[in-house]
Design a protein around this motif. Structure first.
Motif, short mmCIF file in Angstrom:
data_model
loop_
_atom_site.label_atom_id
_atom_site.label_comp_id
_atom_site.label_asym_id
_atom_site.label_seq_id
_atom_site.Cartn_x
_atom_site.Cartn_y
_atom_site.Cartn_z
N PRO A 1 0.82 -1.21 0.00
CA PRO A 1 0.00 0.00 0.00
C PRO A 1 0.86 1.26 0.00
N GLN B 1 -7.42 4.27 -1.72
CA GLN B 1 -6.58 3.09 -1.82
C GLN B 1 -7.45 1.89 -1.45
N GLU C 1 -7.95 -2.41 -1.04
CA GLU C 1 -7.23 -3.64 -0.69
C GLU C 1 -8.14 -4.81 -1.07
N TYR D 1 -3.10 -3.73 -4.01
CA TYR D 1 -3.65 -2.43 -3.66
C TYR D 1 -3.79 -1.53 -4.90
N ILE E 1 -4.76 1.95 -6.55
CA ILE E 1 -4.75 3.34 -6.09
C ILE E 1 -5.54 4.15 -7.09
N SER F 1 6.26 -0.07 0.43
CA SER F 1 5.45 1.13 0.62
C SER F 1 6.26 2.42 0.56
#
Length: 174
Positions: free
Chosen positions: A27, A97, A99, A116, A118, A145
């Protein structure tokens, strides 16, 4: 492209109907403290010019999970994918974002198998416009990340940071 991304590619094409964006194995951030946007809640369908002709596959539902999280189902019915999603802000961009949690056919939760997407979004005159992060600008091979945030921030002012838009309209109660 990594093995996980190759195996997920067909699924990624339908993620939140975020057909035009990239996803990462990490993420941008694990913090989700921003309040959700109530304007996103509800049942949405692709605008007729972009619809594929299947009411289940052309729709997504966005529901409140908590004050800072949504639960989203892209494509309704047994082929629908479920996501936990939350607002994030980075580099002057307000984003969502998501998941991936799984679906009936691909139960891929826990997080060691998740990804993830975006998303950039806006609602203009009742039309939800979403754009995915452009994989040609921020590489999908980034799996950390901190490195992902750095790549995003290094490219935050590029006009091609996000992909071409996908348009939805709200389905009204009948």
């Amino acid at each position: 492209m990594g093995d996980v991304m190759k195996n997920l590619f067909p699924l990624l094409a339908i993620v939140l109907s975020l057909t035009s964006g990239c996803v990462h194995e990490a993420p941008l951030t694990t913090e989700h403290t921003l309040a959700i946007d109530p304007a996103l809640l509800g049942l949405w369908e692709l605008v007729p010019a972009e619809a594929k002709g299947d009411p289940e596959k052309d729709r997504m539902v966005v529901m409140r999970w908590s004050d800072t999280e949504y639960v989203v189902q892209s494509h309704l019915g047994p082929e629908g994918d479920f996501f936990r999603a939350y607002p994030v802000e980075i580099g002057g961009h307000s984003l969502i974002q998501a998941e991936f949690l799984g679906n009936y056919f691909r139960d891929w939760y826990p997080p060691d198998k998740t990804f993830y997407p975006i998303i950039n979004y806006e609602i203009v005159e009742g039309i939800l416009i979403i754009r995915g992060l452009n994989p040609e600008v921020v590489d999908v091979e980034i799996t950390d990340s901190a490195a992902l945030r750095e790549a995003f921030l290094n490219n935050k002012d590029r006009s091609d940071l996000f992909t071409e838009p996908v348009h939805y309209r709200r389905v009204e109660n009948k």
